[in-house]
Design a protein around this motif. Structure first.
Motif, mmCIF file in Angstrom:
data_model
loop_
_atom_site.group_PDB
_atom_site.id
_atom_site.type_symbol
_atom_site.label_atom_id
_atom_site.label_comp_id
_atom_site.label_asym_id
_atom_site.label_seq_id
_atom_site.Cartn_x
_atom_site.Cartn_y
_atom_site.Cartn_z
ATOM 1 N N VAL A 384 1.132 -1.357 -0.123
ATOM 2 C CA VAL A 384 -0.359 -0.301 -0.190
ATOM 3 C C VAL A 384 1.205 0.909 -0.213
ATOM 4 C CG1 VAL A 384 -1.372 1.791 0.914
ATOM 5 C CG2 VAL A 384 -2.128 -1.109 1.244
ATOM 6 N N CYS A 386 1.074 4.846 1.522
ATOM 7 C CA CYS A 386 0.179 5.592 2.203
ATOM 8 C C CYS A 386 0.697 6.765 1.859
ATOM 9 C CB CYS A 386 1.594 5.088 2.910
ATOM 10 S SG CYS A 386 0.503 6.679 4.622
ATOM 11 N N GLU A 387 -1.415 7.670 2.045
ATOM 12 C CA GLU A 387 -1.035 9.024 1.442
ATOM 13 C C GLU A 387 -1.652 9.489 2.144
ATOM 14 O OE1 GLU A 387 -2.269 8.938 -2.967
ATOM 15 O OE2 GLU A 387 -3.730 7.762 -1.755
ATOM 16 N N PHE A 397 -3.823 6.111 5.530
ATOM 17 C CA PHE A 397 -4.745 5.531 4.456
ATOM 18 C C PHE A 397 -3.727 6.318 3.444
ATOM 19 C CE2 PHE A 397 -5.294 9.933 4.538
ATOM 20 C CZ PHE A 397 -4.692 10.939 3.788
ATOM 21 N N GLY A 398 -4.377 4.759 1.833
ATOM 22 C CA GLY A 398 -3.568 4.881 0.735
ATOM 23 C C GLY A 398 -4.405 4.656 -0.206
ATOM 24 N N ARG A 399 -3.427 3.927 -0.584
ATOM 25 C CA ARG A 399 -3.752 2.987 -2.177
ATOM 26 C C ARG A 399 -2.423 1.716 -2.403
ATOM 27 N NH1 ARG A 399 -2.739 5.258 -6.683
ATOM 28 N NH2 ARG A 399 -1.111 7.399 -6.057
ATOM 29 N N SER A 400 -4.422 1.021 -3.406
ATOM 30 C CA SER A 400 -3.227 -0.433 -3.666
ATOM 31 C C SER A 400 -2.940 -0.558 -4.767
ATOM 32 C CB SER A 400 -4.456 -1.220 -3.113
ATOM 33 O OG SER A 400 -4.672 -1.752 -3.781
ATOM 34 N N ASP A 403 -6.296 0.656 -7.205
ATOM 35 C CA ASP A 403 -6.955 1.836 -6.790
ATOM 36 C C ASP A 403 -5.939 2.804 -7.508
ATOM 37 O OD1 ASP A 403 -8.466 1.058 -4.790
ATOM 38 O OD2 ASP A 403 -7.135 0.975 -3.125
ATOM 39 N N PRO A 405 -5.224 6.921 -8.691
ATOM 40 C CA PRO A 405 -5.597 8.519 -7.786
ATOM 41 C C PRO A 405 -6.402 9.297 -7.687
ATOM 42 C CG PRO A 405 -3.436 8.319 -8.391
ATOM 43 C CD PRO A 405 -4.096 7.074 -9.444
ATOM 44 N N ARG A 410 -9.831 3.472 -1.268
ATOM 45 C CA ARG A 410 -8.653 3.664 -0.506
ATOM 46 C C ARG A 410 -8.380 2.263 0.158
ATOM 47 N NH1 ARG A 410 -9.162 9.118 2.219
ATOM 48 N NH2 ARG A 410 -10.639 7.898 4.010
ATOM 49 N N GLU A 421 3.755 9.359 4.588
ATOM 50 C CA GLU A 421 3.748 9.574 3.480
ATOM 51 C C GLU A 421 4.802 9.437 2.555
ATOM 52 O OE1 GLU A 421 1.356 13.337 1.454
ATOM 53 O OE2 GLU A 421 1.921 13.311 3.162
ATOM 54 N N ASP A 436 -13.405 1.518 0.493
ATOM 55 C CA ASP A 436 -12.919 0.909 1.006
ATOM 56 C C ASP A 436 -12.199 -0.173 1.287
ATOM 57 O OD1 ASP A 436 -12.278 4.219 -0.014
ATOM 58 O OD2 ASP A 436 -13.284 4.786 1.951
#
Length: 445
Positions: A384, A386-387, A397-400, A403, A405, A410, A421, A436
């Motif tokens: 993931v 991280c955002e 929270f983040g993206r795999s 996902d 942008p 998320r 981040e 999510d």
């Protein structure tokens, strides 16, 4: 004294890259870039004008910014991008608050425009260069987080779909030279970008106009040799996807196994009316082949409901296809009759209520697919990006890989250790909250 410039960027990622180019030119000219138009002497709004909703968003942003000018907070207002290109005369007649208008072929004139209106607000600066000859190179100041950036490899479109006006706004498809793209990519990697998102209206055509052959696979292999963690792809037109592309995507570990392939519909008659190449049987075979060759593949597509003349039976075919193919991500849009498009002149335009009902049916089907996807992901250990950290929930929270942008969900996760981040971390998926996924790093092995 330096001119303070604030920029609002609307619309797609390709438009965002144009905004980044404009910011770089303004900074190189010695102007001061500020974070909001409220702090600016001159505001620039880079607009989208693709569909009705985008037009309304752009007009609202223009009116809100014009109010700052009327109150004396702002000296001048510049409007650029697709809305400016498409409705130049209407803008001049109906929005006199706008001091300068630049078409999509003239965004490189931004410095001259800002200087002119800063000195003489209301001068009516206008520039509309040839849309097929717009400059594609130059420096950028990223508007994305420093760990993720778009890489635009081409401009324009030559597909001429019946519902679309992009060729009239952006010109014919034009590839950037590969060495120029690679030079920009090297600079992004050196600056710390770890996710590069390859984008164009149709990346599968890359190279045909410059080199007489598709060169996307060659380009991707060069990008994967650089210091990126993820290489993400938007957008692949289905009929242009070759076996070589599939093999490259499958074999390069840095290319995330997530493909955005707009299909718009699957009924053969509707596809023909849209001027889309291929048919339902072709799309079924393509998606099945992609799934077989690329384990874990997540598919995204876009769909249009309510094209003039679409029958209940034709819509039901689209529903059946979505049930069968289990496409994990889908953007569903009601057909919008755009001036200048062929479809806007078609008979049998469909009532808005019917279009919205069909959209909701597909979105409900998509919700079921998302539930099945979340169940399939439960227990898996995935990387993931991280955002950030949400102080209210106490979760990161983040993206795999699944996902992209702004358009997908998320991953919300807990961690026993501090996560920065832009850092990639392994997360064990434990469940879902709506669209999510949820998880934690504590049980990651």
């Amino acid at each position: 004294m330096s001119i303070r410039v604030g920029l609002i960027s609307l619309g797609c990622a390709k438009n965002l890259v144009d905004s980044e180019h404009m910011l770089a030119r303004l900074a190189e000219a010695g102007m001061t870039l500020v974070d909001s138009v409220e702090e600016a002497d001159v505001a620039v709004i880079n607009t989208c004008g693709f569909i009705e909703a985008a037009k309304q968003e752009a007009i609202q942003a223009i009116l809100e910014t014009a109010a700052l000018k009327q109150s004396g907070q702002l000296r001048a207002l510049v409007v650029t991008g697709c809305l400016a290109q498409r409705y130049a005369e209407e803008i001049a007649a109906e929005l006199p608050e706008i001091d300068a208008v630049l078409g999509t072929g003239s965004y490189t004139d931004i410095v001259e425009a800002v200087r002119a209106v800063a000195q003489t607000p209301g001068a009516g600066y206008r520039s509309f260069g040839a849309i097929d000859e717009a400059e594609l190179e130059g420096g950028r100041i990223l508007l994305t987080p420093g760990y993720s950036a778009y890489l635009k490899i081409a401009e324009g479109c030559s597909n001429h779909c019946a519902y679309c006006v992009i060729p009239k706004l952006r010109g014919k498809f034009r590839s950037r030279p590969m060495e120029a793209i690679l030079e920009e990519a090297r600079a992004l990697a050196a600056a710390g970008v770890r996710e590069i998102i390859v984008v164009a209206q149709d990346i599968t055509r890359y190279g045909i106009d410059l080199y007489g052959a598709r060169r996307l696979s060659d380009l991707l292999r060069e990008l994967c040799a650089m210091d990126f963690t993820w290489v993400r792809l938007h957008y692949l037109y289905p009929d242009e996807i070759t076996d070589d592309m599939i093999e490259t995507i499958a074999s390069e570990p840095k290319i995330v196994k997530y493909l955005d392939i707009p299909i718009q519909h699957v009924n053969d008659r509707i596809l023909k009316a849209m001027h889309r190449r291929g048919d339902r049987a072709f799309l079924r075979e393509l998606f099945s082949r992609l799934r077989a060759r690329i384990p874990g593949l997540v598919l995204r597509t876009s769909l249009i409901v309510g094209l003039p003349g679409e029958t209940n039976e034709e819509f039901e075919q689209l529903c059946d296809f979505m049930r069968e193919m289990n496409i994990e991500r889908a953007g569903v849009f009601c057909y919008s009759p755009e001036e200048g498009s062929e479809a806007a002149e078609m008979p049998d335009q469909i009532d808005e209520d019917v279009k919205n009902e069909r959209r909701m049916v597909l979105e409900e089907l998509q919700s079921d697919v998302l539930d099945r996807f979340a169940a399939r992901m439960k227990g898996q250990l995935i990387d993931v990006l991280c955002e950030g950290w949400d102080g209210e929930t106490g979760l990161y929270f983040g993206r795999s890989y699944a996902d992209s942008p702004e358009i997908d969900g998320r991953v919300l996760f807990d961690s026993a250790f501090s996560v920065e981040e832009g850092q990639f971390v392994p997360v064990r998926i434990t469940g879902a909250q709506g669209a999510d996924l949820t998880g934690n790093t504590e049980t990651a092995e």
